[in-house]
Write an enzyme that holds these catalytic residues in place. Structure first.
Site, PDB file in Angstrom:
ATOM      1  N   ARG A   1       0.846  -1.050   0.082  1.00 19.18           N
ATOM      2  CA  ARG A   1       0.170  -0.149  -0.012  1.00 19.18           C
ATOM      3  C   ARG A   1       0.681   1.195  -0.140  1.00 19.18           C
ATOM      4  O   ARG A   1       0.436   2.252  -0.464  1.00 19.18           O
ATOM      5  CB  ARG A   1      -0.851  -0.189   0.964  1.00 19.18           C
ATOM      6  CG  ARG A   1      -1.771   1.267   1.445  1.00 19.18           C
ATOM      7  CD  ARG A   1      -3.217   1.268   2.087  1.00 19.18           C
ATOM      8  NE  ARG A   1      -3.004   0.493   3.266  1.00 19.18           N
ATOM      9  CZ  ARG A   1      -2.259   1.448   4.453  1.00 19.18           C
ATOM     10  NH1 ARG A   1      -2.192   2.412   4.423  1.00 19.18           N
ATOM     11  NH2 ARG A   1      -2.113   0.542   5.475  1.00 19.18           N
TER      12      ARG A   1
ATOM     13  N   TYR B   1     -15.406  16.388 -16.215  1.00 18.02           N
ATOM     14  CA  TYR B   1     -15.832  15.202 -16.214  1.00 18.02           C
ATOM     15  C   TYR B   1     -16.693  15.131 -14.802  1.00 18.02           C
ATOM     16  O   TYR B   1     -16.352  15.550 -13.920  1.00 18.02           O
ATOM     17  CB  TYR B   1     -14.472  13.796 -15.729  1.00 18.02           C
ATOM     18  CG  TYR B   1     -15.402  12.590 -15.657  1.00 18.02           C
ATOM     19  CD1 TYR B   1     -16.194  11.836 -16.473  1.00 18.02           C
ATOM     20  CD2 TYR B   1     -14.629  12.099 -14.368  1.00 18.02           C
ATOM     21  CE1 TYR B   1     -16.761  10.520 -16.315  1.00 18.02           C
ATOM     22  CE2 TYR B   1     -15.491  10.435 -14.049  1.00 18.02           C
ATOM     23  CZ  TYR B   1     -16.265   9.994 -15.135  1.00 18.02           C
ATOM     24  OH  TYR B   1     -16.898   8.749 -14.825  1.00 18.02           O
TER      25      TYR B   1
ATOM     26  N   ASP C   1      -6.512  18.199 -15.344  1.00 16.18           N
ATOM     27  CA  ASP C   1      -6.885  16.890 -16.058  1.00 16.18           C
ATOM     28  C   ASP C   1      -6.411  16.657 -17.354  1.00 16.18           C
ATOM     29  O   ASP C   1      -7.090  17.298 -18.261  1.00 16.18           O
ATOM     30  CB  ASP C   1      -8.424  16.465 -15.672  1.00 16.18           C
ATOM     31  CG  ASP C   1      -8.683  15.027 -15.925  1.00 16.18           C
ATOM     32  OD1 ASP C   1      -7.991  14.531 -16.743  1.00 16.18           O
ATOM     33  OD2 ASP C   1      -9.672  14.512 -15.632  1.00 16.18           O
TER      34      ASP C   1
ATOM     35  N   LYS D   1      -7.602   5.340 -19.509  1.00 17.07           N
ATOM     36  CA  LYS D   1      -7.916   5.785 -20.984  1.00 17.07           C
ATOM     37  C   LYS D   1      -6.720   5.527 -21.830  1.00 17.07           C
ATOM     38  O   LYS D   1      -6.557   4.492 -22.183  1.00 17.07           O
ATOM     39  CB  LYS D   1      -8.511   7.071 -20.879  1.00 17.07           C
ATOM     40  CG  LYS D   1      -9.462   7.433 -19.901  1.00 17.07           C
ATOM     41  CD  LYS D   1     -10.902   6.543 -20.235  1.00 17.07           C
ATOM     42  CE  LYS D   1     -11.898   6.518 -19.057  1.00 17.07           C
ATOM     43  NZ  LYS D   1     -11.802   7.307 -18.048  1.00 17.07           N
TER      44      LYS D   1
HETATM   45  N1  LCS Z   1     -11.261  12.471 -15.988  1.00 19.26           N
HETATM   46  C1  LCS Z   1     -11.710  12.438 -17.224  1.00 19.26           C
HETATM   47  C2  LCS Z   1     -11.438  13.660 -18.133  1.00 19.26           C
HETATM   48  C3  LCS Z   1     -12.303  11.196 -17.286  1.00 19.26           C
HETATM   49  O1  LCS Z   1     -12.972  11.155 -18.556  1.00 19.26           O
HETATM   50  C4  LCS Z   1     -12.391  10.368 -16.479  1.00 19.26           C
HETATM   51  C5  LCS Z   1     -13.633   8.964 -16.753  1.00 19.26           C
HETATM   52  C6  LCS Z   1     -12.032  10.381 -15.287  1.00 19.26           C
HETATM   53  C7  LCS Z   1     -11.342  11.431 -14.911  1.00 19.26           C
HETATM   54  C8  LCS Z   1     -12.213   9.287 -14.085  1.00 19.26           C
HETATM   55  O2  LCS Z   1     -11.296   8.237 -14.367  1.00 19.26           O
HETATM   56  P1  LCS Z   1     -11.555   6.853 -13.767  1.00 19.26           P
HETATM   57  O3  LCS Z   1     -11.820   7.011 -12.384  1.00 19.26           O
HETATM   58  O4  LCS Z   1     -12.918   6.161 -14.324  1.00 19.26           O
HETATM   59  O5  LCS Z   1     -10.568   5.941 -14.290  1.00 19.26           O
HETATM   60  N2  LCS Z   1     -14.237   9.097 -17.775  1.00 19.26           N
HETATM   61  C9  LCS Z   1     -15.249   8.206 -18.026  1.00 19.26           C
HETATM   62  C10 LCS Z   1     -16.063   8.648 -19.340  1.00 19.26           C
HETATM   63  O6  LCS Z   1     -16.098   9.643 -20.000  1.00 19.26           O
HETATM   64  N3  LCS Z   1     -17.169   7.643 -19.589  1.00 19.26           N
HETATM   65  O7  LCS Z   1     -16.649   6.526 -18.513  1.00 19.26           O
HETATM   66  C11 LCS Z   1     -15.545   7.148 -17.701  1.00 19.26           C
END
Ligand code: LCS
Length: 395
Positions: free
Chosen positions: A61, A114, A186, A211
């Site tokens: 951790r 987001y 971000d 992503k």
């Molecule tokens: N930041 C952005 C710009 C994102 O598009 C997402 C997830 C996150 C942070 C969060 O990331 P995660 O915790 O899911 O790894 N975006 C998503 C979307 O547009 N559709 O499904 C997830």
């Protein structure tokens, strides 16, 4: 960077940075170290490690060798002093924000972000006594005007999810610095292949590594990247105590994905531009949003701020509204109807009924997320197959 590889180009960095042959076996692929705990050797060494006099892996951790390799590769790609990986993009965002503010502090955030990040600030952080003012950050003046005596942080996402609105990172970074504020951006949509916010004066970058870093739609993860002192605090406080760390197997998949990220993203840039130009000429399409098109209101900023390319996400509004959107979602065969983005496969989604359903309708429309908006995350398939699939779906 692998100590044997000297300063290198983007593709070399993606392949080699952070990794070295395993000293025990010579294995070139970084081993997946599943071990929870690491042998401390002697009581004296254990005491030295726990008191901070000596560095060593202790407990997964806190740090894990496979995860560390991914963190080193990601830091090299983003041009950061240091990085920490987390269980998800949201764990990275929450950790970075919690390292920057405490109860009583105020955040100025872009509205076009987001939705879960919006939700985190609007509800979770609000209940902890951290207030957020959301502004249209496409105008840096709106950010400047929202700064007050208790503001500690400016939070940005560019291009924003899903309308691809841009924030001028250099201008907003300057405003924040002159007011003594921290900045977080971000960089998920652009990826470090296209845009490097740290070089433009932003303090900290966060990613949903789920992503483009992963790139294959088979692991969830996040990253916080920036100055070593900030990353250390982020690790030793929110990440360690809330526990949202990246698992070693995910780190292995991320390492493997990141090696080809520049190749994938460059292809996705060129396919997305081609598709955006084609959609703009299509009768069924009312409006196309893509920073690489001269019709994008911030095209000049995109050219300056995204030297690598304009990204793999294209959004468009169908003239036929929500019904036309549903027909397209059901008709496509190469594009997959799914949320998420940045995969090798092309994903198509309808934000108003999925990701953005948590945003109140007025706020959603204020963000430009109309009922008929379609988001396309362009993959690495043959672009002619994607165009043919969309064309058949739109007819
Ligand atoms: N930041 C952005 C710009 C994102 O598009 C997402 C997830 C996150 C942070 C969060 O990331 P995660 O915790 O899911 O790894 N975006 C998503 C979307 O547009 N559709 O499904 C997830």
């Amino acid at each position: 960077m692998n100590a044997r590889i000297r300063p290198a180009g983007l593709h070399t960095t993606a392949v080699h940075a952070g990794e070295a042959p395993d000293p025990a076996t010579g294995a070139l692929a970084t081993p997946i170290h599943l071990s929870t705990a690491f042998h401390l050797g002697t009581a004296e060494r254990g005491a030295a490690v726990f008191s901070g006099r000596e560095e060593a892996y202790v407990y997964s951790r806190w740090a894990n060798p496979t995860v560390s390799a991914f963190e080193r590769k990601a830091a090299a790609l983003e041009g950061a002093e240091a990085a920490i990986a987390s269980a998800s993009g949201m764990a990275a965002i929450a950790s970075a924000i919690l390292t920057s503010v405490q109860s009583g502090d105020h955040i100025v955030s872009a509205t076009a972000i987001y939705p879960s990040t919006y939700h985190l600030m609007a509800t979770q952080l609000a209940s902890m006594g951290v207030r957020t003012t959301f502004v249209d950050a496409t105008d840096p003046g709106n950010v400047a005007r929202a700064i007050g005596p208790s503001t500690k942080l400016v939070y940005l996402e560019t291009p924003g999810n899903p309308t691809l609105a841009l924030c001028d990172l250099e201008a907003i970074g300057r405003i924040a610095r002159s007011a003594g504020l921290a900045t977080i951006c971000d960089n998920t949509f652009a990826s470090p292949v296209n845009q490097r916010p740290l070089e433009l004066g932003i303090d900290t970058v966060v990613h949903s590594a789920t992503k483009y870093f992963c790139g294959h739609g088979d692991a969830v993860g996040g990253l916080v990247l920036g100055r070593a002192a900030f990353i250390d605090r982020c690790l030793k406080e929110p990440l360690r105590y809330y526990g949202g760390i990246m698992a070693p197997f995910s780190a292995y998949l991320m390492l493997r994905g990141a090696a080809t990220m520049p190749l994938r993203v460059m292809r996705q840039n060129s396919s997305a531009l081609r598709i955006a130009e084609w959609l703009e000429r299509h009768r069924a399409v009312a409006r196309v949003l893509y920073p690489g098109l001269p019709s994008h209101p911030q095209h000049a900023l995109a050219k300056r701020q995204m030297p690598g390319g304009f990204g793999g996400i294209v959004c468009f509004d169908l003239a036929g509204g929500v019904e036309a959107g549903a027909r397209l979602m059901n008709a496509v065969r190469v594009c997959s109807l799914a949320t998420s983005l940045g995969d090798a496969r092309t994903l198509i989604s309808h934000p108003a009924s999925t990701t953005h359903s948590v945003v109140p309708p007025e706020a959603r429309l204020a963000q430009g997320v109309t009922d008929g908006l379609v988001r396309l995350s362009v993959g690495i398939e043959d672009v002619e197959d994607l165009v043919a699939d969309l064309d058949a779906g739109l007819r």
